[in-house]
Design an enzyme around this catalytic site. Structure first.
Site, PDB file in Angstrom:
ATOM      1  N   LEU A   1      33.058  -2.290   3.707  1.00  0.00           N
ATOM      2  CA  LEU A   1      33.847  -2.535   4.918  1.00  0.00           C
ATOM      3  C   LEU A   1      33.974  -1.276   5.777  1.00  0.00           C
ATOM      4  O   LEU A   1      34.538  -1.320   6.870  1.00  0.00           O
ATOM      5  CB  LEU A   1      35.223  -3.108   4.557  1.00  0.00           C
ATOM      6  CG  LEU A   1      35.183  -4.440   3.783  1.00  0.00           C
ATOM      7  CD1 LEU A   1      36.588  -4.966   3.525  1.00  0.00           C
ATOM      8  CD2 LEU A   1      34.350  -5.496   4.511  1.00  0.00           C
TER       9      LEU A   1
ATOM     10  N   ASP B   1      27.031  -7.657  -1.231  1.00  0.00           N
ATOM     11  CA  ASP B   1      26.558  -6.321  -0.846  1.00  0.00           C
ATOM     12  C   ASP B   1      26.466  -6.246   0.685  1.00  0.00           C
ATOM     13  O   ASP B   1      25.572  -5.612   1.244  1.00  0.00           O
ATOM     14  CB  ASP B   1      25.219  -5.967  -1.506  1.00  0.00           C
ATOM     15  CG  ASP B   1      24.891  -4.471  -1.383  1.00  0.00           C
ATOM     16  OD1 ASP B   1      25.762  -3.695  -0.921  1.00  0.00           O
ATOM     17  OD2 ASP B   1      23.756  -4.090  -1.730  1.00  0.00           O
TER      18      ASP B   1
END
Ligand SMILES: [Zn+2]
Length: 425
Positions: free
Chosen positions: A58, A306
């Site tokens: 993130l 991922d």
């Protein structure tokens, strides 16, 4: 109160329904309807437990130009995820309890998907000194990993497993031997040679998994508590075989596969497009088949995205210089629902389990099934087909290897503990 009417239910236990699902106080109150202020027509749709992603980059703090909690967690709920494990390879890496707390607090304020931070196994992810696992866990970290980098020092990994074991924290590894993969940008093989690109051999993954399994055996022998190893983004046939053998021998190891390794192969690199550049690389068709077998026979228990966003400009560099990574939070489920379930007959409850109970178990969370009293973290899936449109992504990475693919199973309503966090009107 929310009522989802006439909806079919799917979870790891199977498919049933139709039911009228009444939701209130954060729970499923009834499967037989009742009075509600919001009524949603679930006809023809599927209701599933909310998804958990074990592996999302993130990028906050430090690389908010690529992604931040607001964009990433919005992308997550649009993808049907109610829970997300963030990777700690940020700038700086998440390696202190303060950093973990800051992320959790900010995510809580956003009120989207719930954030479960992964924390660094070693200080600065530099592979030299262990972080303080106890303090990290207390702050809310759910696993330890130096993902983004490889764990070159076997003793440090062993010590990390020993430190994490009594806390019940899994240690997740990016299993590639750095000295063997070198500067490879795609799968090593005849295609890489033909294209004149440096190859990353499948043996780099297999060699590292083999080593890590021995490190796990060592930690197991030295510890009263059970050390738990989680192998991230498995990509090779040989890797699947090693994990299968280890699990059959009773070793406490789990493994995940990604949407890209399950739906794409090295052939995608033929056009030299860096959008397909990822680590570990897209492999051969036989590897993809082996991953599917691993999902079916229980060798692999989780699908993890991922999700690795970069800026458009970075991904438009040439193949040698572009960064590794593919964003996928918003497409992961529809992609695999369409490509694995609809086109190949992969059993739907098993697929849903790979997004729910499988990853939950890695974190030590109880299974989540659709029954009275269960937590109302749910996703409503629409079998209607629609194309992947990256321009409409909530993620800051508005490109996709699957752009234009026509997929079904899009999340149209996501609830976190009974709260609407995503809804397509
Ligand atoms: Zn990785």
């Amino acid at each position: 109160m929310i009522l989802i009417k006439n909806v079919n239910l799917v979870d790891a236990k199977g498919i049933r329904g139709p039911a009228d699902v009444l939701i209130g106080e954060g729970r499923i109150l009834s499967l037989e309807g009742g009075e509600a202020s919001l009524v949603v027509d679930g006809s023809g749709k599927l209701l599933a437990p909310g998804f958990l992603d074990l592996h999302a980059h993130l990028r906050e703090p430090g690389e908010e130009v690529k992604e931040d909690l607001a964009s990433g967690l919005l992308a997550a709920v649009r993808g049907g995820y109610t829970d997300v494990v963030s990777m700690p390879n940020t700038r700086p890496p998440v390696d202190t309890p303060e950093a973990v707390r800051a992320l959790k607090a900010k995510a809580l304020r956003l009120g989207l998907a719930r954030l479960h931070p992964g924390a660094a196994l070693t200080v600065g992810q530099e592979g030299e000194r262990l972080t303080q696992a106890g303090g990290l866990k207390e702050a809310g970290a759910v696993l330890l990993t130096d993902d983004g980098r490889t764990n070159e020092d076997a003793f440090i990994l062993a010590a990390g497993l020993l430190q994490a074991a009594p806390l019940g924290l899994p240690v997740a590894v990016h299993a590639e031997d750095a000295s063997l993969r070198r500067n490879g940008v795609m799968n090593d093989g005849s295609l890489a040679h033909r294209l004149g690109l440096p190859g990353n051999p499948p043996e780099a993954e297999a060699a590292r998994i083999a080593r890590d399994l021995e490190v796990l055996r060592y930690a197991l022998r030295r510890s009263k508590a059970t050390p738990r190893l989680h192998v991230q983004h498995l990509s090779t046939r040989r890797g699947v075989e090693l994990i299968r053998e280890a699990r059959r021998a009773g070793l406490p190891v789990t493994a995940e596969a990604t949407p890209h390794h399950l739906t794409l192969t090295e052939e995608a690199l033929k056009g030299f497009d860096p959008i397909f550049k990822v680590a570990p690389p897209l492999r051969a068709e036989e590897d993809r088949e082996a991953l599917l077998e691993g999902l079916l026979d229980g060798t692999l228990t989780a699908i993890a995205t991922d999700h690795a966003p970069h800026t458009q400009a970075e991904k438009e560099r040439d193949l040698l210089r572009a960064p590794f990574g593919i964003p996928s939070l918003e497409v992961a489920f529809p992609l695999l629902y369409t490509e694995l379930h609809l086109k190949r007959g992969f059993p739907l409850p098993r697929l849903v389990a790979l997004f729910t109970d499988g990853p939950r178990e890695v974190l030590g969370l109880k299974p989540l099934h659709l029954e009275e009293g269960a937590e109302a973290s749910l996703v409503l899936l629409d079998p209607k087909e629609a194309p992947v449109e990256p321009a409409r992504f909530a993620s800051k990475a508005r490109y996709s290897p699957w752009a234009g693919w026509v997929l079904a199973g899009w999340p149209v309503l996501t609830l976190v503990e009974g709260r609407v966090v995503h809804r397509v009107e």
